[in-house]
Design an enzyme around this catalytic site. Structure first.
Site, PDB file in Angstrom:
ATOM      1  N   HIS A  62       1.137   4.702  -2.470  1.00 36.31           N
ATOM      2  CA  HIS A  62       0.744   5.519  -3.635  1.00 36.31           C
ATOM      3  C   HIS A  62       2.036   6.146  -4.132  1.00 36.31           C
ATOM      4  O   HIS A  62       2.652   6.944  -3.400  1.00 36.31           O
ATOM      5  CB  HIS A  62      -0.251   6.608  -3.224  1.00 36.31           C
ATOM      6  CG  HIS A  62      -1.494   6.056  -2.606  1.00 36.31           C
ATOM      7  ND1 HIS A  62      -2.646   5.852  -3.323  1.00 36.31           N
ATOM      8  CD2 HIS A  62      -1.752   5.642  -1.340  1.00 36.31           C
ATOM      9  CE1 HIS A  62      -3.574   5.337  -2.520  1.00 36.31           C
ATOM     10  NE2 HIS A  62      -3.058   5.197  -1.321  1.00 36.31           N
ATOM     11  N   GLU A 100     -11.200   3.535   6.089  1.00 35.04           N
ATOM     12  CA  GLU A 100     -10.146   4.438   6.582  1.00 35.04           C
ATOM     13  C   GLU A 100     -10.878   5.541   7.357  1.00 35.04           C
ATOM     14  O   GLU A 100     -10.778   5.621   8.568  1.00 35.04           O
ATOM     15  CB  GLU A 100      -9.361   5.019   5.396  1.00 35.04           C
ATOM     16  CG  GLU A 100      -8.269   6.009   5.784  1.00 35.04           C
ATOM     17  CD  GLU A 100      -7.588   6.659   4.573  1.00 35.04           C
ATOM     18  OE1 GLU A 100      -8.127   6.586   3.450  1.00 35.04           O
ATOM     19  OE2 GLU A 100      -6.505   7.260   4.758  1.00 35.04           O
ATOM     20  N   HIS A 143       0.862  -1.191   0.000  1.00 35.26           N
ATOM     21  CA  HIS A 143       0.000   0.000   0.000  1.00 35.26           C
ATOM     22  C   HIS A 143       0.893   1.234   0.000  1.00 35.26           C
ATOM     23  O   HIS A 143       1.216   1.781   1.048  1.00 35.26           O
ATOM     24  CB  HIS A 143      -0.918  -0.040   1.227  1.00 35.26           C
ATOM     25  CG  HIS A 143      -1.942   1.056   1.274  1.00 35.26           C
ATOM     26  ND1 HIS A 143      -3.092   0.967   2.042  1.00 35.26           N
ATOM     27  CD2 HIS A 143      -1.997   2.283   0.684  1.00 35.26           C
ATOM     28  CE1 HIS A 143      -3.797   2.075   1.907  1.00 35.26           C
ATOM     29  NE2 HIS A 143      -3.139   2.900   1.097  1.00 35.26           N
ATOM     30  N   ASP A 195       1.742   4.060   2.733  1.00 36.58           N
ATOM     31  CA  ASP A 195       0.685   4.878   2.130  1.00 36.58           C
ATOM     32  C   ASP A 195       1.277   6.025   1.286  1.00 36.58           C
ATOM     33  O   ASP A 195       1.390   5.881   0.069  1.00 36.58           O
ATOM     34  CB  ASP A 195      -0.266   5.410   3.219  1.00 36.58           C
ATOM     35  CG  ASP A 195      -1.661   5.723   2.703  1.00 36.58           C
ATOM     36  OD1 ASP A 195      -1.946   5.450   1.529  1.00 36.58           O
ATOM     37  OD2 ASP A 195      -2.486   6.244   3.484  1.00 36.58           O
ATOM     38  N   ASP A 196       1.622   7.133   1.928  1.00 38.40           N
ATOM     39  CA  ASP A 196       2.195   8.302   1.227  1.00 38.40           C
ATOM     40  C   ASP A 196       3.386   8.792   2.039  1.00 38.40           C
ATOM     41  O   ASP A 196       3.304   9.815   2.739  1.00 38.40           O
ATOM     42  CB  ASP A 196       1.134   9.404   1.115  1.00 38.40           C
ATOM     43  CG  ASP A 196      -0.094   8.923   0.364  1.00 38.40           C
ATOM     44  OD1 ASP A 196      -0.048   8.854  -0.874  1.00 38.40           O
ATOM     45  OD2 ASP A 196      -1.097   8.582   1.033  1.00 38.40           O
ATOM     46  N   HIS A 234      -9.673   0.922  -1.158  1.00 40.08           N
ATOM     47  CA  HIS A 234      -9.613   1.614   0.128  1.00 40.08           C
ATOM     48  C   HIS A 234     -11.024   1.566   0.734  1.00 40.08           C
ATOM     49  O   HIS A 234     -12.000   1.908   0.057  1.00 40.08           O
ATOM     50  CB  HIS A 234      -9.226   3.076  -0.056  1.00 40.08           C
ATOM     51  CG  HIS A 234      -7.766   3.319  -0.307  1.00 40.08           C
ATOM     52  ND1 HIS A 234      -7.071   2.725  -1.316  1.00 40.08           N
ATOM     53  CD2 HIS A 234      -6.881   4.120   0.348  1.00 40.08           C
ATOM     54  CE1 HIS A 234      -5.817   3.136  -1.278  1.00 40.08           C
ATOM     55  NE2 HIS A 234      -5.670   3.991  -0.287  1.00 40.08           N
TER      56      HIS A 234
HETATM   57  N1  ADE Z   1      -4.657   8.632  -2.041  1.00 40.97           N
HETATM   58  C1  ADE Z   1      -3.415   8.728  -1.543  1.00 40.97           C
HETATM   59  N2  ADE Z   1      -3.407   8.406  -0.250  1.00 40.97           N
HETATM   60  C2  ADE Z   1      -4.681   8.061   0.083  1.00 40.97           C
HETATM   61  C3  ADE Z   1      -5.318   7.630   1.265  1.00 40.97           C
HETATM   62  N3  ADE Z   1      -4.660   7.451   2.410  1.00 40.97           N
HETATM   63  N4  ADE Z   1      -6.650   7.392   1.235  1.00 40.97           N
HETATM   64  C4  ADE Z   1      -7.333   7.570   0.104  1.00 40.97           C
HETATM   65  N5  ADE Z   1      -6.780   7.981  -1.028  1.00 40.97           N
HETATM   66  C5  ADE Z   1      -5.460   8.220  -1.046  1.00 40.97           C
HETATM   67 ZN    ZN Z   2      -3.835   4.729   0.508  1.00 45.76          ZN
END
Ligand code: ADE
Ligand code: ZN
Length: 345
Positions: A29, A210, A27, A288-289, A207
Site C-alpha cells: 500500500h 488476513e 502487495h 504491505d505497509d 484482501h
Molecule cells: N490497508 C493497508 N494495509 C492493510 C492491511 N494489511 N489489511 C487491510 N487493509 C489495509
Molecule cells: Zn494489505
C-alpha cells in the site's frame, strides 16, 4: 549460487541470497510506505496539523493490537498528502528503497477514497504516482503498475463513485483491489462494483483471510473472481480451500512482518509461510505497509528465512512465484524470470 555441496544452505547464506536476488513486490500500500520523517516534512510543507508533536512520538504509537488499531493511525498519516508532488515524493521514496532490496517489478496499491474524502482530486493522486512510476523505470529500471483499492468499510455506492472518478485514468490502472477493515465487510458486499470492473478489463485482487475467515477467501474467488488473494493465510483452516488454491495456482500475497505487527501471528516462528509452500501454493513475500511494520522487502525475506529456516530453494521458489503472480505480459514475465535465473546461475 551459495548452495553448499550437498544442496544444503546455511541460514546466513540463505539470507544473503534472499537479499541479492531480483524479486517482485505485489502487495504494497503506497500510503503505508510513508515514513514518519516524510509525514512530518509533508505536514510542514502543507500546513497540516498532526496529533503527535515529534517523529519519535509518532513512531512510538506504532504498537498495534489488530488491523483496526493500525488503520486508524495509517489513515491519519495519509492526511498530509494534498498535492501531486506529495504523492510523487511518497512513491519515489518507496521505489528507492525497493531498488536497494533488488525489487525489479512492483504493483502498487493506492487508496483514493482516503484522499478524495479530504477534497483531493483523483487526478492529483494518479498523476503523482504515475510520474514516480515513470521515473522508477527510467532511473532505477523498476517496472511498475497501479492497483486502485476500494475501502471495504465504506459502501458499495462509494466504491462505484470512486470507479467513476477513476475512469479518465483507466489506462494507468492494471487492476482493482479491496482493503481496509476486513471482519464484518465480506467480499460479497462489493459484488456489483467488481462485476463492473471486470467488464472494464481490470484485473481483480482482494484482501481476504488476513483477519477474516476462509469463507471470505471463497467469496473473493467465487463472487469477485479475484485472481490473487492478498494475505490469505487463514486458508490453512480449510483443506478444501487449500486444495483449490493449489490446483488453480491462485497466488497469495503474504506479508510476514505485517502479520507479526498486527498480531495475526504471535511469533514469526509460527508464521504459516512454510506450510503454504509445503502445500504447493503460489505464496509470495511482500511488505504491505513497510513504514509501519518494521521493514521493506528484504527485511520480510530475511526475517522469515531466519524464523522458519527456509532454504535457498524455497527462497528461489518465492521469487519465482512473485514473477509468476505478477500482472505483466507474457514477454515481460519471461524477461523478469530470466533476470532471476541469471542471478542464480
Ligand atoms: N490497508 C493497508 N494495509 C492493510 C492491511 N494489511 N489489511 C487491510 N487493509 C489495509
Ligand atoms: Zn494489505
Amino acid at each position: 549460487m551459495t548452495v553448499l555441496e550437498h544442496g544444503i544452505s546455511t541460514p546466513a547464506a540463505a539470507c544473503e541470497f534472499a537479499r541479492r536476488i531480483p524479486k517482485a513486490e505485489l502487495h504494497i500500500h503506497i500510503e503505508g510506505s510513508l515514513e514518519p520523517e516524510l509525514i512530518f516534512a509533508l505536514a510542514q510543507r502543507n500546513g497540516v496539523a498532526l496529533a503527535y508533536p515529534t517523529v519519535e512520538s509518532l513512531r512510538a504509537a506504532y504498537a498495534f493490537t489488530d488491523l483496526q488499531s493500525f488503520l486508524d493511525i495509517y489513515y491519519a498519516g495519509a492526511s498530509v498528502l494534498l498535492h501531486e508532488a506529495d504523492f510523487f515524493d511518497m512513491a519515489w521514496a518507496y521505489f528507492q528503497r525497493a531498488h536497494a532490496d533488488n525489487v525489479i517489478h512492483a504493483e502498487l496499491f493506492f487508496d483514493p477514497q482516503t484522499h478524495t474524502a479530504r477534497g483531493v482530486d483523483m487526478g492529483t493522486v494518479v498523476r503523482g504516482l504515475r510520474r514516480a512510476c515513470e521515473q522508477a523505470q527510467a532511473q532505477l529500471g523498476i517496472s511498475s503498475q497501479l492497483i486502485m483499492c476500494f475501502l471495504r468499510h465504506l459502501s458499495e455506492e462509494d466504491a462505484f463513485a470512486t470507479l467513476e472518478a477513476a475512469l479518465p485514468y483507466r489506462e494507468h490502472l492494471v487492476g482493482v483491489g479491496l482493503d481496509s477493515s476486513e471482519v464484518g465487510h465480506p467480499p460479497e458486499k462489493f459484488t456489483r462494483v467488481f462485476a463492473r470492473c471486470r467488464e472494464l478489463g481490470l484485473r481483480i485482487v482482494a484482501h481476504a483471510g488476513e483477519e477474516g475467515p476462509p469463507d471470505y477467501i471463497w467469496q473473493a474467488l467465487d463472487v469477485l473472481k479475484a485472481e490473487r488473494i492478498d494475505h490469505g493465510v487463514r486458508c490453512l483452516e480449510d483443506p478444501t480451500l487449500v486444495a483449490r488454491l493449489a490446483a488453480e495456482r491462485v497466488p497469495l500475497t503474504v506479508c510476514p512482518l505485517s502479520n507479526l505487527k498486527l498480531c495475526v501471528v504471535n511469533d514469526l516462528a509460527d508464521h504459516p509461510m512454510k506450510r503454504l509452500l509445503d502445500a504447493g501454493l503460489c505464496a509470495t513475500v511482500n511488505s504491505d505497509d513497510p513504514a509501519y511494520f518494521g521493514g521493506y522487502m528484504n527485511a520480510n525475506f530475511v526475517q522469515t528465512v531466519q524464523a522458519l529456516g527456509l532454504t535457498e530453494s524455497e527462497v528461489i521458489q518465492l521469487a519465482r512465484n512473485s514473477f509468476e503472480a505478477s500482472f505483466v505480459s507474457p514477454s515481460d514475465r519471461s524477461g523478469l524470470m530470466n533476470k532471476l535465473e541469471r542471478s542464480i546461475q
